[in-house]
Motif scaffolding. Structure first.
Motif, PDB file in Angstrom:
ATOM      1  N   VAL A 352      28.154  49.564 -11.944  1.00  0.00           N
ATOM      2  CA  VAL A 352      28.943  49.408 -10.718  1.00  0.00           C
ATOM      3  C   VAL A 352      28.364  48.294  -9.846  1.00  0.00           C
ATOM      4  O   VAL A 352      29.101  47.499  -9.254  1.00  0.00           O
ATOM      5  N   THR A 353      27.051  48.217  -9.754  1.00  0.00           N
ATOM      6  CA  THR A 353      26.385  47.246  -8.886  1.00  0.00           C
ATOM      7  C   THR A 353      26.660  45.815  -9.358  1.00  0.00           C
ATOM      8  O   THR A 353      26.516  45.528 -10.543  1.00  0.00           O
ATOM      9  N   PRO A 354      27.029  44.913  -8.465  1.00  0.00           N
ATOM     10  CA  PRO A 354      27.240  43.517  -8.882  1.00  0.00           C
ATOM     11  C   PRO A 354      25.964  42.902  -9.469  1.00  0.00           C
ATOM     12  O   PRO A 354      24.846  43.217  -9.039  1.00  0.00           O
ATOM     13  N   VAL A 355      26.150  42.015 -10.445  1.00  0.00           N
ATOM     14  CA  VAL A 355      25.031  41.356 -11.118  1.00  0.00           C
ATOM     15  C   VAL A 355      24.833  39.971 -10.517  1.00  0.00           C
ATOM     16  O   VAL A 355      25.776  39.178 -10.441  1.00  0.00           O
ATOM     17  N   ARG A 356      23.586  39.698 -10.105  1.00  0.00           N
ATOM     18  CA  ARG A 356      23.276  38.387  -9.532  1.00  0.00           C
ATOM     19  C   ARG A 356      23.033  37.348 -10.611  1.00  0.00           C
ATOM     20  O   ARG A 356      23.565  36.260 -10.577  1.00  0.00           O
ATOM     21  N   ARG A 357      22.170  37.680 -11.574  1.00  0.00           N
ATOM     22  CA  ARG A 357      21.935  36.756 -12.674  1.00  0.00           C
ATOM     23  C   ARG A 357      21.271  37.483 -13.828  1.00  0.00           C
ATOM     24  O   ARG A 357      20.715  38.570 -13.675  1.00  0.00           O
ATOM     25  N   VAL A 358      21.355  36.839 -14.992  1.00  0.00           N
ATOM     26  CA  VAL A 358      20.755  37.389 -16.209  1.00  0.00           C
ATOM     27  C   VAL A 358      19.874  36.305 -16.822  1.00  0.00           C
ATOM     28  O   VAL A 358      20.312  35.163 -17.000  1.00  0.00           O
ATOM     29  N   THR A 359      18.617  36.661 -17.146  1.00  0.00           N
ATOM     30  CA  THR A 359      17.699  35.704 -17.771  1.00  0.00           C
ATOM     31  C   THR A 359      17.041  36.344 -18.987  1.00  0.00           C
ATOM     32  O   THR A 359      17.000  37.562 -19.135  1.00  0.00           O
ATOM     33  N   VAL A 360      16.528  35.480 -19.860  1.00  0.00           N
ATOM     34  CA  VAL A 360      15.757  35.935 -21.014  1.00  0.00           C
ATOM     35  C   VAL A 360      14.310  36.078 -20.572  1.00  0.00           C
ATOM     36  O   VAL A 360      13.697  35.105 -20.114  1.00  0.00           O
ATOM     37  N   LEU A 361      13.769  37.291 -20.702  1.00  0.00           N
ATOM     38  CA  LEU A 361      12.392  37.513 -20.288  1.00  0.00           C
ATOM     39  C   LEU A 361      11.450  36.759 -21.225  1.00  0.00           C
ATOM     40  O   LEU A 361      11.591  36.809 -22.434  1.00  0.00           O
ATOM     41  N   GLY A 362      10.499  36.053 -20.641  1.00  0.00           N
ATOM     42  CA  GLY A 362       9.563  35.286 -21.452  1.00  0.00           C
ATOM     43  C   GLY A 362       9.845  33.801 -21.412  1.00  0.00           C
ATOM     44  O   GLY A 362       8.931  32.991 -21.326  1.00  0.00           O
ATOM     45  N   SER A 363      11.144  33.434 -21.474  1.00  0.00           N
ATOM     46  CA  SER A 363      11.499  32.006 -21.412  1.00  0.00           C
ATOM     47  C   SER A 363      12.116  31.630 -20.078  1.00  0.00           C
ATOM     48  O   SER A 363      12.043  30.478 -19.650  1.00  0.00           O
ATOM     49  N   GLY A 364      12.745  32.597 -19.407  1.00  0.00           N
ATOM     50  CA  GLY A 364      13.378  32.330 -18.121  1.00  0.00           C
ATOM     51  C   GLY A 364      14.757  31.709 -18.220  1.00  0.00           C
ATOM     52  O   GLY A 364      15.397  31.439 -17.201  1.00  0.00           O
TER      53      GLY A 364
END
Length: 416
Positions: A352-364
């Motif tokens: 339900v909560t809006p998503v600000r951003r998605v990143t790959v952990l480790g590489s950014g």
């Protein structure tokens, strides 16, 4: 008493099964109990156990590199052989292996755990009673039970005094952070004097953590070898061998792969548990190289993905994401684990909560994302573009989903 925060934050502990059984590489205690190995042959390992290359600092260094935050050493298994210089009982090794272990762990800021078995199948006063309600048709084992008409309650009291004496030595000298009991099935809570035993330990460390095999006094559940399909509600810990054996067995080369161990680990912490991963040192005190390599490999994976490990809580319930996940303590970042290289967009349902951003952990690397669909109170599916091959981890890739607020989930069935 509330669970100690260090335990639920630890995520990884190392179980150490070390004892005389490593000399011949036979199963710890059970091999004589089940008449697989003659009792005198099993006990002859006492005189052949050397501990010649025991280096607890090397152990502690390895455990720290593995990413562990605590360890649990078998101070006394069901065979009654103590790893420290106890004044109680007749089965010691003539040397104190426990103090060095404690000092080495604390130098590395690792919490100190002791395994101790309620039962002692070698003590002369142990097989002097039987568990109440034990069916008479069950065959008695001479090492743990006696016929009902031969019960000797005075002898049992002597056994309890011996047990209390040993536990008092361990608790008063070292004030362990955790006591991991075993063998509870052999007798009842009343026979074990469980509340009294817990009070004894807590008199030296009020904050000690006790496992569920302390029955009514236990703080957390201890599933063994089998990863739970439905995780326990409260704090828990999966204890797991790297091969098929707890202690060192020469013939057992059936080691789990690093990929499998990463799966066990991520699925366990995703369900809110800790992984207590076992090593079985050889009789000289050295940890077998295949086990060392797997601990080091797991440590490298954890170091790369530490944000998704430490300081997290259990993640999404089943059905939202195909794979385990964890959630930051502030509930504003969701960490999704991907075991396989995605062939298409990654779908996450019910956020339900809006998503600000998605990143790959480790590489950014930032990944494009969008929400598609949704009707009335139901929410759409969050679709995330797959990472490129260069961003994929060889064992498990983790995506950090940063939310615009605390995680709120839709758990409904949609509009009918």
């Amino acid at each position: 008493m509330p669970m100690q925060p260090w335990f639920t934050d630890a995520k990884l502990g190392i179980f150490v099964h070390w004892g005389i059984y490593a000399v011949d590489g036979v199963q710890e205690s059970w091999s004589f109990y089940d008449d697989i190995v003659p009792h005198d042959r099993y006990m002859s390992q006492l005189d052949r156990f050397t501990g010649a290359r025991y280096d607890p600092r090397a152990w502690a260094d390895l455990f720290a590199r593995a990413g562990a935050r605590y360890a649990v050493l078998t101070t006394r298994h069901h065979d009654g052989v103590a790893l420290w210089d106890t004044a109680f009982g007749d089965l010691g090794l003539g040397r104190d292996y426990v103090s060095g272990y404690v000092e080495a762990l604390r130098e590395k800021n690792l919490k100190v755990g002791f395994y101790y078995s309620h039962s002692d199948w070698n003590h002369p006063d142990y097989a002097t009673t039987r568990k109440p309600g034990r069916p008479p048709e069950m065959e008695d084992n001479r090492y743990s039970e006696c016929p009902a008409e031969e019960e000797d309650l005075d002898a049992w009291e002597r056994f309890i005094a011996y047990r209390d004496g040993q536990v008092r030595e361990l608790a008063s000298r070292h004030r362990p952070d955790l006591m991991w009991f075993d063998g509870e099935w052999d007798r009842s809570e009343e026979q074990w004097r469980i509340p009294r035993l817990a009070a004894l330990i807590r008199s030296y460390n009020p904050d000690v953590v006790l496992n569920a095999r302390m029955l009514s006094e236990g703080d957390y559940a201890t599933p063994e070898q089998g990863a739970p399909v439905v995780p326990p509600e409260g704090p828990w810990e999966l204890c797991l061998t790297i091969n098929d054996s707890w202690g060192y067995q020469h013939h057992d080369h059936n080691h789990k792969s690093l990929a499998q161990l990463v799966r066990y680990f991520t699925e366990t912490i995703g369900g809110g548990g800790n992984l207590l991963l076992d090593v079985g040192p050889k009789e000289d005190g050295t940890i077998p190289q295949p086990q060392v390599e797997r601990l080091e490999g797991l440590g490298e994976w954890i170091a790369k993905h530490a944000d998704a490990v430490y300081g997290t809580v259990r993640g999404l319930p089943a059905g939202h994401h195909y794979g385990p996940s964890t959630l930051s303590a502030d509930r504003r970042t969701l960490y999704l684990t991907l075991f396989d290289a995605p062939r298409a967009e990654i779908g996450v349902r019910g956020i339900v909560t809006p998503v600000r951003r998605v990143t790959v952990l480790g590489s950014g690397t930032e990944l494009p994302h969008r929400v598609v669909g949704g009707l009335h109170e139901a929410v759409g599916v969050l679709w995330i573009d797959p990472p490129t091959a260069s961003d994929l981890d060889p064992y498990a890739t983790v995506l950090a989903v940063e939310l615009d607020g605390e995680l709120e989930l839709y758990r409904g069935s949609g509009r009918f």
